[in-house]
Every structure is written in C-alpha cells, then in structure tokens.
Motif scaffolding. Structure first.
Motif, PDB file in Angstrom:
ATOM      1  N   CYS A 153     -40.053 -24.247  15.564  1.00 11.89           N
ATOM      2  CA  CYS A 153     -40.997 -23.493  16.401  1.00 11.89           C
ATOM      3  C   CYS A 153     -41.338 -24.316  17.640  1.00 11.89           C
ATOM      4  O   CYS A 153     -41.262 -25.543  17.617  1.00 11.89           O
ATOM      5  N   CYS A 203     -46.845  -9.611  18.658  1.00 12.46           N
ATOM      6  CA  CYS A 203     -47.346  -9.399  17.292  1.00 12.46           C
ATOM      7  C   CYS A 203     -47.264 -10.702  16.502  1.00 12.46           C
ATOM      8  O   CYS A 203     -46.986 -10.719  15.315  1.00 12.46           O
ATOM      9  N   THR A 237     -44.031  -4.995  21.095  1.00 18.68           N
ATOM     10  CA  THR A 237     -43.537  -6.327  20.752  1.00 18.68           C
ATOM     11  C   THR A 237     -42.040  -6.336  20.493  1.00 18.68           C
ATOM     12  O   THR A 237     -41.461  -5.336  20.060  1.00 18.68           O
ATOM     13  N   SER A 240     -44.982 -17.723  15.107  1.00 16.51           N
ATOM     14  CA  SER A 240     -46.206 -18.037  14.362  1.00 16.51           C
ATOM     15  C   SER A 240     -45.925 -18.429  12.915  1.00 16.51           C
ATOM     16  O   SER A 240     -46.539 -19.359  12.395  1.00 16.51           O
ATOM     17  N   ASP A 295     -40.803  -8.600  18.319  1.00 19.53           N
ATOM     18  CA  ASP A 295     -40.686  -8.883  16.879  1.00 19.53           C
ATOM     19  C   ASP A 295     -42.023  -8.667  16.193  1.00 19.53           C
ATOM     20  O   ASP A 295     -43.082  -8.898  16.784  1.00 19.53           O
ATOM     21  N   THR A 343     -56.327 -26.514  12.206  1.00 20.48           N
ATOM     22  CA  THR A 343     -56.119 -27.612  13.157  1.00 20.48           C
ATOM     23  C   THR A 343     -56.518 -27.121  14.558  1.00 20.48           C
ATOM     24  O   THR A 343     -55.669 -26.963  15.431  1.00 20.48           O
ATOM     25  N   PHE A 360     -40.102  -6.849  27.051  1.00 13.89           N
ATOM     26  CA  PHE A 360     -40.397  -6.810  28.483  1.00 13.89           C
ATOM     27  C   PHE A 360     -39.655  -7.953  29.183  1.00 13.89           C
ATOM     28  O   PHE A 360     -39.484  -9.034  28.603  1.00 13.89           O
ATOM     29  N   ARG A 403     -53.511 -32.477  13.791  1.00 15.77           N
ATOM     30  CA  ARG A 403     -52.863 -32.486  12.491  1.00 15.77           C
ATOM     31  C   ARG A 403     -53.087 -33.830  11.832  1.00 15.77           C
ATOM     32  O   ARG A 403     -53.413 -33.940  10.670  1.00 15.77           O
ATOM     33  N   GLY A 417     -49.652 -24.002   9.248  1.00 16.33           N
ATOM     34  CA  GLY A 417     -50.647 -23.078   8.719  1.00 16.33           C
ATOM     35  C   GLY A 417     -51.864 -23.743   8.119  1.00 16.33           C
ATOM     36  O   GLY A 417     -52.291 -23.389   7.025  1.00 16.33           O
ATOM     37  N   SER A 418     -52.451 -24.689   8.828  1.00  7.09           N
ATOM     38  CA  SER A 418     -53.689 -25.334   8.385  1.00  7.09           C
ATOM     39  C   SER A 418     -54.727 -25.203   9.493  1.00  7.09           C
ATOM     40  O   SER A 418     -54.396 -24.881  10.634  1.00  7.09           O
ATOM     41  N   TRP A 429     -53.123 -20.551  15.071  1.00  9.52           N
ATOM     42  CA  TRP A 429     -53.667 -19.923  13.860  1.00  9.52           C
ATOM     43  C   TRP A 429     -55.167 -20.172  13.797  1.00  9.52           C
ATOM     44  O   TRP A 429     -55.951 -19.275  13.503  1.00  9.52           O
ATOM     45  N   SER A 430     -55.549 -21.392  14.060  1.00 11.55           N
ATOM     46  CA  SER A 430     -56.953 -21.771  13.870  1.00 11.55           C
ATOM     47  C   SER A 430     -57.873 -21.064  14.856  1.00 11.55           C
ATOM     48  O   SER A 430     -58.969 -20.645  14.493  1.00 11.55           O
ATOM     49  N   GLY A 484     -51.046 -23.936  21.968  1.00 13.96           N
ATOM     50  CA  GLY A 484     -50.489 -25.194  21.454  1.00 13.96           C
ATOM     51  C   GLY A 484     -50.334 -25.192  19.948  1.00 13.96           C
ATOM     52  O   GLY A 484     -49.810 -24.260  19.358  1.00 13.96           O
ATOM     53  N   GLY A 485     -50.815 -26.250  19.310  1.00 14.17           N
ATOM     54  CA  GLY A 485     -50.721 -26.384  17.853  1.00 14.17           C
ATOM     55  C   GLY A 485     -51.952 -25.852  17.152  1.00 14.17           C
ATOM     56  O   GLY A 485     -52.245 -26.233  16.013  1.00 14.17           O
TER      57      GLY A 485
END
Ligand SMILES: Cc1cc2nc3c(=O)[nH]c(=O)nc-3n(C[C@H](O)[C@H](O)[C@H](O)COP(=O)(O)OP(=O)(O)OC[C@H]3O[C@@H](n4cnc5c(N)ncnc54)[C@H](O)[C@@H]3O)c2cc1C
Length: 414
Positions: free
Chosen positions: A60, A119, A141, A150, A143, A158, A301, A3, A155-156, A92-93, A88-89
């Motif tokens: 999070c 999900c 799932t 998530s 949720d 990284t 579960f 980041r 949301g970049s 998304w990427s 990890g961080g």
C-alpha cells in the motif's frame, strides 16, 4: 502515537516533540509509574508464525501530505468539490473525524444530493456521515472497499502516524487534528462489542533486549537539509507528533515487571490498543450504507473536468493517494508499506513489536509488518517509495523475527 509509539504502548508525552520516540517511551511509563498489576499478564499461546504459512502479502502507499490531509473547498465550474484525502498512515484512525469536517462543509451548501468519490475508508465514512446528516448519497468509485489501498493497511489506532510534518502543517493544524482524533475515537467506541468484533482492543506487547531508554535515532546527517530545502523530509524528527493532545482519553501503557514477563526478552511493556478488523468492519460499513438507501456507481475519473457529467453539484473527493494523478496533487508523497497475512489464530489474540517488526493477531488473520529493521530510520521508512509490489524477502525477514521469538518462548514455557 506513531506506529512505533503505539506498539511501544506509548501515548506521546511532551518529550516526543524532540522526536526520540524510543527514548520517550520509558519517560512516559516512568513518569506515570505504571507497572502492570502483578499476575495480570495472562498465559499467552505462542503463535504459529512461519514463512510457509503466508496467505497473502499486501502493499500500500500511504497518501502523505507534509501539510496534513487536504480538506479545502474548490469550485470546478458549477460543482463544489470538498477534498478529503491525504491522511498518511492515519486514515483509518482519523476517518470519522475527517468525514465530519468534510460533511460540515458539504452541509453549508444546503444541497441534499451529494456525490462521494472513492470507497476506501475515507470515502465510505464520508458517505455514511453525510447520510446521517440527512443527505442523499451516491458513491462513484473505481473499486469497492475490499479492493482499495485501505484494506492493505495494518489497521490499528495510529492517528498521528505520518499525518504531517510539524513545520509545513503549521500552528493551526494540531487543533484540527485533535478535533478529528477525538471525534473518530468516540465514533469507533460505538462499534465496540458488536457481532464479529468489527472494532476491538488488543493487548499489544513491545519487547526489547536492551533498556528502552538506550534506544535513540541517530541525529540528522550534517548538510542533509530538510523538507523546506529538498521538498522531501530527510529525518524522522520532521514528522509531527500530536499524541499528547488526546492523552486524557487513550489508555496508557504499562511496564511489565520482569517476574511477570512471559516473553524470553529482558524488557516488555503492554498497551491496550484499539484495532480494526477489516472484514467485519468493512462489511458492516457497506451494509449500513446500502440500508440507508445509498447507491454505488463503479466509475473511474481521469481529470477534474469529468465531474461536470455528474448529476450532483456537491462532491466530496476521497481518492486517497490516487489524487496524485487524478487531481494532479503533487504535494502527495508516497510512503510504501507492506503487510503480510497468515491464517487467523483465535487462541492467540494479541500483538507484539520486536526488533523493528510488528505482529497483530486479528479476526481476519495474523498481520506481520516490517517497521524499521535498521532502528535508524523511524518515520522515514518507505518515504518517496511508490513501488507497489510485494517484497517476499521483507515479509520473510519480519516473520523470521517472530518465529524465532515464539520458538524460544515455547521452550521456556514447557
Ligand atoms: C502499510 C500501511 C499500514 C497502515 N496502517 C494504518 C493503521 O494501522 N492505522 C491507520 O489509521 N492507518 C493506517 N494506514 C493508512 C491508511 O491505510 C490510509 O490513510 C487510508 O487507507 C487512506 O484511505 P483513503 O480512503 O483515503 O484511500 P484509498 O483506500 O486509496 O481509497 C481511495 C478510493 O478512491 C477510489 N479512486 C481513486 N482514484 C479514483 C478515480 N480516478 N476514479 C474513481 N475512483 C477513484 C479508489 O477506487 C478507492 O475506492 C496504513 C497504510 C499503509 C500503507
């Protein structure tokens, strides 16, 4: 491309191996001799950032594994379980590339009926990738995406943010990471330019009152040990840096000439940064999944034996940090992070990093995040902290940094 590096607009050069991210940033820019073309910095509208504008605070836990994400195959009775968690961080990427690896392992079973557990962004991209490979997929799932960890992220792009520690990850992991990062980057590019801008780019400005090359992390404390002796990382220098491996495809940062700097600070850089608009992107992924005939079953579960009741024999397990309890994976280390959300500001779509905090204006809101107010911890911020509740004072401190910046910016631009 931690980041910090990202907001610094740095694609890590070899010097980053020394883990002095702050110092490597100017090295990157100077080595490339990249100064933004004169006049190319547009007029920037100062943002309305004040604590009384806070619309939400999200907390999070990054699912961090020192050896990198878990992608191995395990047999539970007659079920084949392919793990896909612990990003990890960087979840998304790396999601699409990680999904591609997991689905490749599922395909090797030749079974066409697949269960995906989870999900979040990893489960959803795994499910879509399996569908694209011709499989019949059911997600099980607790949720749906909008309520998962998530969507509490920044949301970049990284891809190597707290994704592994260099030593425990070993010699083979960098190539696997590169494969995941390149595959994801390419897949994300397919989602650019769509209605609602699910995936987009932002100009991201990193600002400093002192020259970037005067910023250093303090060295490790003598006798503090490291992951191998304490079971936990002790210094930012233990975290892996792989950004150099994909330097050929990621836009490089530019120095901003003082005459073009629109901010009331002495030093500025700009990077063209890929980012994810959670609302539009999440909605699109879920729609794609349903349109391709996917089914979702809400179910929790409690232990691996629960899998025996599933009709599918091949299972991709994507529970994120919850694997710590659900799969008893104690290699997972929580890394707490918090994002604060203000209303969207469509007239000011850019990002800023300043004084150890980050701000990113997205279509679903202006996101403010504390990175490292102390400038001494780097990747160690939040490591081992599983307190998943909002800290309003942290949010207000980060907001105060930008409120002050924009107040000064406004005055200087009247
Ligand atoms: C502050 C912060 C900022 C971040 N910023 C970025 C960023 O800018 N870029 C980036 O790439 N990454 C970022 N990350 C990391 C990223 O958010 C994570 O790596 C990613 O969200 C992990 O996704 P996941 O799908 O594995 O887990 P989750 O989102 O936690 O999803 C897990 C899923 O499994 C389900 N589940 C869990 N346990 C069970 C169970 N027992 N039974 C049934 N279902 C279960 C859950 O309901 C959920 O659907 C950030 C993280 C934080 C904390």
């Amino acid at each position: 491309m931690k980041r910090r590096d990202l907001f610094a607009g740095s694609l890590a050069l070899g010097a980053l191996a020394a883990r002095s991210a702050w110092t490597s940033i100017p090295a990157a820019a100077q080595a490339l001799n990249r100064t933004a073309p004169a006049g190319s910095v547009p007029h920037l509208t100062p943002m309305r950032v004040h604590a009384d504008q806070i619309a939400d605070i999200k907390v999070c836990l990054r699912p961090f594994r020192p050896m990198g994400p878990r992608l191995d195959v395990e047999k539970i009775g007659d079920k084949t379980v392919i793990h896909n968690y612990g990003h990890g961080g960087s979840g998304w990427s790396l999601s699409w590339g990680s999904a591609d690896i997991a689905v490749g392992k599922a395909a090797a079973t030749l079974d066409k009926k697949i269960a995906v557990i989870g999900c979040g962004v990893i489960g959803l991209t795994s499910a879509l990738t399996a569908q694209r490979a011709g499989m019949d997929v059911t997600i099980y799932t607790k949720d749906l995406l909008p309520h998962t960890r998530s969507v509490r992220a920044n949301g970049s792009w990284t891809p190597d943010s707290r994704v592994a520690l260099t030593k425990p990850a070993g010699d083979a992991f960098p190539a696997l990471w590169e494969q995941m990062a390149r595959y994801s980057w390419k897949t994300y590019r397919d989602y650019l330019g769509l209605p609602g801008n699910p995936i987009d780019f932002r100009d991201n400005y990193i600002l400093s009152d002192i020259p970037f090359d005067q910023k250093h992390f303090p060295p490790p404390q003598p006798g503090a040990g490291d992951y191998s002796t304490t079971g936990k990382p002790q210094h930012t220098s233990e975290f892996a840096d792989y950004g150099d491996l994909i330097r050929d495809i990621i836009p490089n940062p530019e120095e901003i000439d003082p005459r073009d700097n629109p901010f009331p600070v002495a030093h500025a850089r700009r990077a063209n940064m890929m980012m994810f608009n959670f609302g539009a992107y999440g909605h699109l992924l879920l729609s794609e999944f349903y349109q391709a005939g996917g089914k979702i079953v809400i179910r929790e579960f409690h232990n691996p034996g629960d899998l025996k009741s599933l009709p599918e024999n091949v299972i991709i397990n994507c529970p994120g940090y919850a694997a710590h309890d659900w799969w008893q994976d104690k290699t997972l280390i929580p890394v707490r992070g918090q994002t604060t959300w203000l209303p969207p500001q469509a007239d000011a779509l850019y990002g800023v990093e300043y004084k150890g905090a980050a701000l990113l204006s997205k279509t679903d809101g202006v996101m403010v995040q504390a990175l490292d107010f102390s400038h001494t911890l780097g990747e160690m911020v939040g490591v081992g902290n599983s307190f998943e509740h909002a800290d309003r004072s942290e949010a207000e401190q980060a907001i105060g940094i930008f409120e002050d910046l924009f107040a000064r910016m406004g005055k200087e631009h009247v």
